[in-house]
Scaffold this active site. Structure first.
Site, short mmCIF file in Angstrom:
data_model
loop_
_atom_site.label_atom_id
_atom_site.label_comp_id
_atom_site.label_asym_id
_atom_site.label_seq_id
_atom_site.Cartn_x
_atom_site.Cartn_y
_atom_site.Cartn_z
N CYS A 127 30.51 40.52 45.77
CA CYS A 127 31.62 41.46 45.58
C CYS A 127 32.78 41.21 46.54
O CYS A 127 33.88 41.71 46.32
CB CYS A 127 31.13 42.90 45.72
SG CYS A 127 29.88 43.37 44.49
N HIS A 255 37.21 47.43 46.74
CA HIS A 255 36.24 47.03 45.73
C HIS A 255 35.68 48.26 45.05
O HIS A 255 35.25 49.22 45.71
CB HIS A 255 35.12 46.23 46.39
CG HIS A 255 33.90 46.10 45.55
ND1 HIS A 255 33.92 45.57 44.27
CD2 HIS A 255 32.60 46.45 45.79
CE1 HIS A 255 32.70 45.59 43.77
NE2 HIS A 255 31.89 46.12 44.67
N ASN A 285 31.59 48.45 37.99
CA ASN A 285 31.61 47.55 39.14
C ASN A 285 31.53 46.12 38.63
O ASN A 285 30.48 45.68 38.15
CB ASN A 285 30.42 47.87 40.06
CG ASN A 285 30.36 47.00 41.30
OD1 ASN A 285 30.91 45.91 41.34
ND2 ASN A 285 29.66 47.49 42.32
#
Length: 338
Positions: A127, A255, A285
């Site tokens: 990520c 994020h 996500n």
């Protein structure tokens, strides 16, 4: 013996340091949509439970046969079309889900975009991949190895997710975002500030696909604490390295892990609700693709405007984390679809 404290790296460059400057942006989401209602029967839960814990109502999933390179090419094409000069002499692909374990996926993406012959390689930081890729692209520009870099972050992260695991199946999704970067200097619109990066392999087991296994495992509560702490600390460092203060920040582009983490991070940094950019409700996500997708979506809908000062931050498996700053530019070419 006491373990060494993880260190974050940030240069102390001279005022004339070469900076990566954003000149184009694009994104792509696969057309197939999975809503919370679609998940209700499979997971024995409901829309209200999922949304209250994650902030997500829908996510996009790549159809069978659709690869990470397919998503990367679509996002890259849009970023190139958006750029003031739609060219690149290097391609960096941030991904944890390459088309195959060998070779890297970036050379194939470059070839499909008509960029055969340029250096192209993958960066894997889950990520945090976009920020790790940004630091790498900045190095290519600073050393003169490239004049323009196409940085793409693309994931088919659903391929790592057990569809029966309620802790992960409601969160992760697929997508791609891309930016075109040129060499520039501090202070000009679109210039990124110093990129601050960190890692802690001692805690790799919090988020992992164990060796010999197929699916991701995540320790949610411990991951939450680490994510908020690491992103908050690193954001403060990046803002200070840019010569800014937190009170100078107009927008937080973090994020998109889940809404609770985003709110806790913003509260920790003292940033009011109007400063917090989010698109997680509609995309989930998307791992490395999260930040460029967020920037493209919120600039298109007007929440992000030219002149805004941003702090960008991410946290992911590894553990890895990072942050940087950006003054949003007035991109000269409309980002319509090809």
């Amino acid at each position: 013996m006491t373990a060494a404290r993880p260190r974050e790296t940030a240069g102390t460059p001279p005022p004339t340091a070469v900076r990566p400057v954003l000149t184009g942006i694009g994104s792509w989401l696969p057309p197939d949509v999975l809503t919370n209602h679609d998940l209700e029967r499979r997971l024995g839960t409901d829309d209200a439970w999922i949304h209250s814990r994650t902030g997500i109502r829908r996510r996009h999933l790549a159809a069978p046969g659709t690869t990470t390179s397919d998503l990367a090419v679509e996002a890259g094409r849009r970023a190139l079309k958006s750029a003031e000069e739609p060219t690149a002499d290097a391609v960096v692909l941030a991904t944890t889900t390459p088309d195959r374990s060998c070779p890297a996926t970036a050379p194939q993406v470059a070839a499909r975009l008509g960029l055969s012959g340029v250096p192209a390689f993958d960066v894997a930081a889950v990520c945090s991949g976009f920020l790790y890729g940004l630091a790498t692209a900045g190095g290519l520009l600073a050393t003169g190895s490239a004049c323009r870099v196409l940085l793409i972050a693309a994931e088919t992260f659903s391929t790592l997710i057990d569809p029966a695991d309620r802790s992960t199946a409601v969160i992760f999704a697929d997508g791609a975002g891309a930016v075109v970067l040129r060499a520039g200097t501090d202070g000009e619109p679109g210039a990124f500030g110093p990129v601050v990066l960190g890692s802690d392999g001692d805690l790799a087991g919090l988020i992992e696909v164990p060796a010999g296994e197929r699916y991701l495992r995540m320790q949610g509560r411990a991951t939450f604490r680490q994510a908020v702490e690491r992103m908050a600390t690193t954001s403060r460092t990046a803002v200070a390295a840019a010569g800014w203060r937190l009170t100078d920040i107009d927008r937080l582009a973090a994020h998109q892990a889940n809404t609770r983490i985003l709110h806790a991070l913003a509260d920790e940094l003292g940033l009011p609700p109007g400063h917090r950019l989010s698109n997680i409700e509609h995309v989930g996500n998307t791992a490395a693709a999260s930040i460029p997708l967020l920037l493209d979506h919120t600039s298109a809908d007007g929440r992000l405007r030219p002149g805004h000062r941003l702090v960008l931050t991410a946290f992911g498996a590894g553990l890895t984390w990072g942050a940087t700053t950006l003054r949003w530019p007035d991109l000269p070419v409309p980002r319509d679809t090809p």
